[in-house]
Design a protein around this motif. Structure first.
Motif, PDB file in Angstrom:
ATOM      1  N   SER A  69     -46.995  31.618   1.831  1.00  0.00           N
ATOM      2  CA  SER A  69     -47.936  30.961   2.731  1.00  0.00           C
ATOM      3  C   SER A  69     -47.873  29.444   2.580  1.00  0.00           C
ATOM      4  O   SER A  69     -48.152  28.904   1.514  1.00  0.00           O
ATOM      5  N   MET A  70     -47.561  28.754   3.667  1.00  0.00           N
ATOM      6  CA  MET A  70     -47.510  27.286   3.636  1.00  0.00           C
ATOM      7  C   MET A  70     -48.896  26.696   3.421  1.00  0.00           C
ATOM      8  O   MET A  70     -49.042  25.681   2.742  1.00  0.00           O
ATOM      9  N   GLU A  71     -49.920  27.316   3.993  1.00  0.00           N
ATOM     10  CA  GLU A  71     -51.286  26.803   3.824  1.00  0.00           C
ATOM     11  C   GLU A  71     -51.718  26.851   2.359  1.00  0.00           C
ATOM     12  O   GLU A  71     -52.323  25.915   1.857  1.00  0.00           O
ATOM     13  N   LEU A  72     -51.396  27.953   1.688  1.00  0.00           N
ATOM     14  CA  LEU A  72     -51.757  28.069   0.269  1.00  0.00           C
ATOM     15  C   LEU A  72     -50.957  27.086  -0.581  1.00  0.00           C
ATOM     16  O   LEU A  72     -51.468  26.547  -1.558  1.00  0.00           O
ATOM     17  N   GLN A  73     -49.732  26.827  -0.190  1.00  0.00           N
ATOM     18  CA  GLN A  73     -48.904  25.881  -0.947  1.00  0.00           C
ATOM     19  C   GLN A  73     -49.418  24.451  -0.810  1.00  0.00           C
ATOM     20  O   GLN A  73     -49.252  23.635  -1.714  1.00  0.00           O
ATOM     21  N   LYS A  74     -50.074  24.147   0.296  1.00  0.00           N
ATOM     22  CA  LYS A  74     -50.604  22.801   0.520  1.00  0.00           C
ATOM     23  C   LYS A  74     -51.971  22.583  -0.132  1.00  0.00           C
ATOM     24  O   LYS A  74     -52.475  21.461  -0.138  1.00  0.00           O
ATOM     25  N   ALA A  75     -52.569  23.620  -0.657  1.00  0.00           N
ATOM     26  CA  ALA A  75     -53.887  23.510  -1.293  1.00  0.00           C
ATOM     27  C   ALA A  75     -53.704  22.999  -2.724  1.00  0.00           C
ATOM     28  O   ALA A  75     -53.416  23.769  -3.633  1.00  0.00           O
TER      29      ALA A  75
ATOM     30  N   ALA B 205     -61.085  23.111  -4.509  1.00  0.00           N
ATOM     31  CA  ALA B 205     -61.932  23.121  -3.311  1.00  0.00           C
ATOM     32  C   ALA B 205     -61.110  23.455  -2.067  1.00  0.00           C
ATOM     33  O   ALA B 205     -61.535  24.254  -1.222  1.00  0.00           O
ATOM     34  N   LYS B 206     -59.928  22.850  -1.956  1.00  0.00           N
ATOM     35  CA  LYS B 206     -59.057  23.110  -0.805  1.00  0.00           C
ATOM     36  C   LYS B 206     -58.576  24.562  -0.816  1.00  0.00           C
ATOM     37  O   LYS B 206     -58.508  25.205   0.229  1.00  0.00           O
ATOM     38  N   LEU B 207     -58.263  25.080  -1.986  1.00  0.00           N
ATOM     39  CA  LEU B 207     -57.843  26.478  -2.097  1.00  0.00           C
ATOM     40  C   LEU B 207     -58.956  27.406  -1.615  1.00  0.00           C
ATOM     41  O   LEU B 207     -58.699  28.365  -0.890  1.00  0.00           O
TER      42      LEU B 207
END
Length: 109
Positions: A28-34, A38-40
């Protein structure tokens, strides 16, 4: 809450969820960017993965509250250090406790 607050079955499910989460995080790109906790937490909520990984979500929320709890305790000890000086060492415990609560929560009071 600690590790001992979970049942053996919950610990087993948690381990399995962590393994699945690791695989999912690599894809997951979204999870990698967290990059922050808080972002996670936000990404898990946005992607509805908090429903898939309830234990991960629970652990993250516990970690976030830990920081607040630690700051409150540090503030209380700092206030006690200010109030209880060598000259005031003879203050009785009840008075000291009442005074510290008022001092720590002075913004509310």
């Amino acid at each position: 809450m600690s590790y001992y607050d979970f049942t053996e079955q919950e610990k087993l499910h948690m381990k399995i969820q962590l393994e699945h989460f690791q695989l999912d995080a690599h894809q997951s790109m979204e999870l990698q960017k967290a990059f922050t906790v808080a972002k996670l937490c936000q990404v898990l909520a946005k992607t509805k993965k908090s429903n898939i990984y309830p234990f991960i979500d629970r652990i993250i929320r516990l970690v976030q509250t830990l920081l607040v709890s630690t700051a409150i305790i540090e503030r209380a000890f700092s206030a006690m250090k200010i109030v209880k000086t060598r000259l005031c060492n003879r203050i009785e415990d009840d008075f000291l406790s009442t005074y510290l609560v008022a001092y720590i929560e002075k913004e509310i009071a």
